[in-house]
Design a protein around this motif. Sequence first.
Motif, PDB file in Angstrom:
ATOM      1  N   GLU A 144       0.791  -1.167  -0.001  1.00  0.00           N
ATOM      2  CA  GLU A 144       0.132   0.062  -0.214  1.00  0.00           C
ATOM      3  C   GLU A 144       0.810   1.331   0.018  1.00  0.00           C
ATOM      4  O   GLU A 144       0.682   2.251  -0.604  1.00  0.00           O
ATOM      5  CB  GLU A 144      -0.957   0.081   1.146  1.00  0.00           C
ATOM      6  CG  GLU A 144      -1.775   1.262   1.325  1.00  0.00           C
ATOM      7  CD  GLU A 144      -3.090   1.127   0.217  1.00  0.00           C
ATOM      8  OE1 GLU A 144      -3.787   2.035   0.166  1.00  0.00           O
ATOM      9  OE2 GLU A 144      -3.039  -0.059  -0.375  1.00  0.00           O
ATOM     10  N   CYS A 147       2.409   1.600  -3.646  1.00  0.00           N
ATOM     11  CA  CYS A 147       1.283   1.253  -4.846  1.00  0.00           C
ATOM     12  C   CYS A 147      -0.195   1.440  -4.165  1.00  0.00           C
ATOM     13  O   CYS A 147      -0.688   0.356  -3.791  1.00  0.00           O
ATOM     14  CB  CYS A 147       1.418   0.108  -5.777  1.00  0.00           C
ATOM     15  SG  CYS A 147       0.610  -0.128  -6.972  1.00  0.00           S
ATOM     16  N   GLY A 149      -3.916   1.308  -3.569  1.00  0.00           N
ATOM     17  CA  GLY A 149      -4.746   0.742  -4.077  1.00  0.00           C
ATOM     18  C   GLY A 149      -6.131   1.351  -4.618  1.00  0.00           C
ATOM     19  O   GLY A 149      -6.825   0.815  -5.398  1.00  0.00           O
ATOM     20  N   CYS A 163       3.415   3.962  -8.654  1.00  0.00           N
ATOM     21  CA  CYS A 163       3.256   2.343  -8.312  1.00  0.00           C
ATOM     22  C   CYS A 163       4.406   2.035  -8.590  1.00  0.00           C
ATOM     23  O   CYS A 163       4.742   1.901  -9.744  1.00  0.00           O
ATOM     24  CB  CYS A 163       2.019   1.694  -9.003  1.00  0.00           C
ATOM     25  SG  CYS A 163       1.747   0.165  -8.733  1.00  0.00           S
ATOM     26  N   CYS A 175       0.745  -3.512 -15.230  1.00  0.00           N
ATOM     27  CA  CYS A 175      -0.508  -3.036 -14.683  1.00  0.00           C
ATOM     28  C   CYS A 175      -1.402  -2.817 -15.758  1.00  0.00           C
ATOM     29  O   CYS A 175      -1.198  -1.996 -16.984  1.00  0.00           O
ATOM     30  CB  CYS A 175      -0.466  -2.007 -14.074  1.00  0.00           C
ATOM     31  SG  CYS A 175       0.348  -2.188 -12.378  1.00  0.00           S
ATOM     32  N   VAL A 215      -5.490  -2.202  -8.506  1.00  0.00           N
ATOM     33  CA  VAL A 215      -5.715  -0.628  -8.306  1.00  0.00           C
ATOM     34  C   VAL A 215      -6.804   0.096  -8.853  1.00  0.00           C
ATOM     35  O   VAL A 215      -7.069  -0.347 -10.004  1.00  0.00           O
ATOM     36  CB  VAL A 215      -4.340   0.071  -9.093  1.00  0.00           C
ATOM     37  CG1 VAL A 215      -4.312   1.511  -9.171  1.00  0.00           C
ATOM     38  CG2 VAL A 215      -3.158  -0.638  -8.291  1.00  0.00           C
TER      39      VAL A 215
END
Length: 280
Positions: A144, A147, A149, A163, A175, A215
């Motif tokens: 967390e 990156c 969420g 991130c 991602c 994310v």
Amino acid sequence: MRLQPTITYNDDSLLAKAWVKGKVEEEGVQYLTCAVNLGGQSRRSQESVTIYSFPAPNLTLSQPEVSEWTTVNVECEAQAGAVVTLNGAPARPPGPRAQLQLNASAEDNGRSFFCSAALEVAEQVVHKHQTRELRVLYGPRLNERDCLGNWTWQEGSQQTLRCQAWGNPTPKLNCSRKEDGALLPIGDLRPVKREVAGTYQCRATSTCGEVTREVVINVIYHQNNMAIVIPVASVIILGTVGAAAYIYNYQRKIQKYELQKARKAQEEAAMKLSTPATPP
């Protein structure tokens, strides 16, 4: 022991330099004599010099590169008579040897171990040092802190999306949005557009494993007011017209019912008047 000096003349003075290369058997206090002969006269000076041997301490790691949670032994050793200190080692009586043992974690990656040795020579303390670095291999980290969420932004604002995955070796981060595979726009978003909204799946991989993280990006934006007003107005108008039609029909039904009721009463009254009376 006779030295071979290098002599430099300067006006009315001269300077002699010579290197003293002592052997092991010559360690200890020695005496140097400087003799000058000039114009039939001789001058002599004598000083003591201490010859010693003091190499840097030997600092060793049982393994310089290990996987996470591997036991590592660190040892620092110097020659007899020296006193060593090793950072992180438990306190012990002074001596020429120190050691420590640790269970390597990700936080130990890149940790430097510093060993210092001290030796007293001719009432002076001489120091020598040695340094070693530990490398710890560990799987990807995608938490967390590095990156987040869930992101919520206003459309048109200036934002930066961060991130980052950690690990040794450095993991590869990918991602993509679940709906269409669009890549997560990591970095500066200038400005934020509603098209970036969605749920993304982040995957960090390396030779030591992989980890995933979800994310979510939310973009707040204002819709066209006319697009909202027209449907609402249409609903209101249709509702009003429907209500008016219902009331009008309801009133007509009541009036029709009242007329039918009055006509029936009149017919009944007329029938009574036209019927002859029964004789006594």
